[in-house]
Design a protein around this motif. Sequence first.
Motif, short mmCIF file in Angstrom:
data_model
loop_
_atom_site.label_atom_id
_atom_site.label_comp_id
_atom_site.label_asym_id
_atom_site.label_seq_id
_atom_site.Cartn_x
_atom_site.Cartn_y
_atom_site.Cartn_z
N PHE A 161 0.83 -1.21 0.00
CA PHE A 161 0.00 0.00 0.00
C PHE A 161 0.87 1.26 0.00
O PHE A 161 0.60 2.21 -0.74
CB PHE A 161 -0.93 -0.02 1.22
N PHE A 162 1.92 1.27 0.80
CA PHE A 162 2.79 2.44 0.85
C PHE A 162 3.59 2.60 -0.45
O PHE A 162 3.92 3.72 -0.84
CB PHE A 162 3.72 2.38 2.05
N ILE A 163 3.89 1.51 -1.12
CA ILE A 163 4.56 1.60 -2.42
C ILE A 163 3.67 2.32 -3.42
O ILE A 163 4.12 3.21 -4.15
CB ILE A 163 4.94 0.20 -2.93
N PHE A 164 2.39 1.95 -3.46
CA PHE A 164 1.48 2.61 -4.38
C PHE A 164 1.28 4.08 -4.03
O PHE A 164 1.19 4.93 -4.93
CB PHE A 164 0.14 1.88 -4.44
N CYS A 165 1.23 4.40 -2.75
CA CYS A 165 1.12 5.80 -2.34
C CYS A 165 2.37 6.59 -2.74
O CYS A 165 2.26 7.73 -3.22
CB CYS A 165 0.92 5.90 -0.83
N PHE A 166 3.54 6.00 -2.55
CA PHE A 166 4.79 6.66 -2.92
C PHE A 166 4.85 6.88 -4.43
O PHE A 166 5.23 7.97 -4.89
CB PHE A 166 5.97 5.81 -2.46
N TYR A 167 4.46 5.89 -5.20
CA TYR A 167 4.45 6.03 -6.66
C TYR A 167 3.47 7.12 -7.09
O TYR A 167 3.79 7.94 -7.96
CB TYR A 167 4.10 4.70 -7.33
N HIS A 168 2.32 7.16 -6.49
CA HIS A 168 1.32 8.17 -6.83
C HIS A 168 1.85 9.58 -6.57
O HIS A 168 1.68 10.48 -7.39
CB HIS A 168 0.03 7.92 -6.04
N LEU A 169 2.49 9.76 -5.42
CA LEU A 169 3.06 11.07 -5.11
C LEU A 169 4.14 11.46 -6.11
O LEU A 169 4.14 12.58 -6.64
CB LEU A 169 3.65 11.07 -3.70
N LEU A 170 5.07 10.55 -6.36
CA LEU A 170 6.16 10.88 -7.28
C LEU A 170 5.67 11.12 -8.70
O LEU A 170 6.18 11.98 -9.40
CB LEU A 170 7.21 9.76 -7.27
N GLY A 191 12.20 6.03 -8.88
CA GLY A 191 12.20 6.33 -7.45
C GLY A 191 11.52 5.25 -6.63
O GLY A 191 12.02 4.85 -5.57
N THR A 192 10.40 4.76 -7.13
CA THR A 192 9.70 3.68 -6.44
C THR A 192 10.50 2.40 -6.49
O THR A 192 10.57 1.66 -5.50
CB THR A 192 8.31 3.48 -7.06
N VAL A 215 -0.82 9.45 4.03
CA VAL A 215 -1.52 10.69 4.35
C VAL A 215 -1.21 11.76 3.31
O VAL A 215 -2.11 12.48 2.85
CB VAL A 215 -1.14 11.17 5.77
N LEU A 216 0.05 11.87 2.90
CA LEU A 216 0.39 12.85 1.86
C LEU A 216 -0.28 12.54 0.53
O LEU A 216 -0.76 13.44 -0.15
CB LEU A 216 1.91 12.90 1.68
N ALA A 217 -0.30 11.27 0.15
CA ALA A 217 -0.92 10.89 -1.12
C ALA A 217 -2.42 11.19 -1.09
O ALA A 217 -2.97 11.71 -2.08
CB ALA A 217 -0.67 9.42 -1.41
N CYS A 218 -3.07 10.89 0.01
CA CYS A 218 -4.51 11.18 0.10
C CYS A 218 -4.78 12.67 0.18
O CYS A 218 -5.78 13.15 -0.35
CB CYS A 218 -5.12 10.45 1.28
N TYR A 219 -3.91 13.41 0.84
CA TYR A 219 -4.08 14.86 0.87
C TYR A 219 -3.94 15.44 -0.52
O TYR A 219 -4.74 16.29 -0.94
CB TYR A 219 -3.04 15.50 1.81
N TRP A 222 -4.50 13.91 -3.31
CA TRP A 222 -5.67 13.49 -4.06
C TRP A 222 -6.89 14.34 -3.69
O TRP A 222 -7.67 14.74 -4.55
CB TRP A 222 -5.92 12.01 -3.79
N ALA A 223 -7.06 14.63 -2.39
CA ALA A 223 -8.22 15.41 -1.95
C ALA A 223 -8.14 16.85 -2.42
O ALA A 223 -9.16 17.45 -2.76
CB ALA A 223 -8.32 15.36 -0.42
N VAL A 224 -6.93 17.41 -2.48
CA VAL A 224 -6.78 18.80 -2.91
C VAL A 224 -7.00 18.93 -4.42
O VAL A 224 -7.63 19.87 -4.89
CB VAL A 224 -5.38 19.34 -2.51
N ARG A 225 -6.47 17.98 -5.19
CA ARG A 225 -6.55 18.05 -6.65
C ARG A 225 -7.87 17.54 -7.21
O ARG A 225 -8.19 17.82 -8.35
CB ARG A 225 -5.42 17.25 -7.28
#
Length: 178
Positions: A96-105, A117-118, A146-150, A152-155
Amino acid sequence: MFKRLRQSSKFKVTKSSLLSLSVAVLIFFLFFWRLGTLTPGMSAQEIAAGKTSASIGAVADNPLYGPHRIIQFVSQELFGHGAADLRIASALFGVFFIFCFYHLLRNWFGQLVAFFGTLFLVATPWFVLLSRNATPAILYMAPLAVLACYYWAVRSEKQRALYVFLILTSLSLYVPGM
């Protein structure tokens, strides 16, 4: 001849599908392959983590690392008390954290930088060992979610993104350092 054969086939293999398949195979072998039998036994910390998540009362009495302990409790109730049954919670959180990290990057730097990076994060022994261990130390990577969801929520203009962000933020209150 091969060009015609490739054009006539109904199944088209694209670079992205091959890349996705290779990443899925890499994740499987790094995190799930021989999860319970690669090491001969469990460490003292893993045994302690198994005892603290053995019953729902134990989880309720000490809710520290609550999300990890709840998943370990469900795994123990469904499958048993073996090493793989305890370690599966950390492996799932790691993926799950891998997917969040990839989404952020990917959103910050682009697809190529996100992929490498991932891949760099996934290949580090630190992350692999955290993900293959039954202790809740993998939750120190929770700020990525939390950063990835933030982001996503902002955009996004969807209410679902805000609800997921609020749920993840409330669950992160049970993780030390969050």
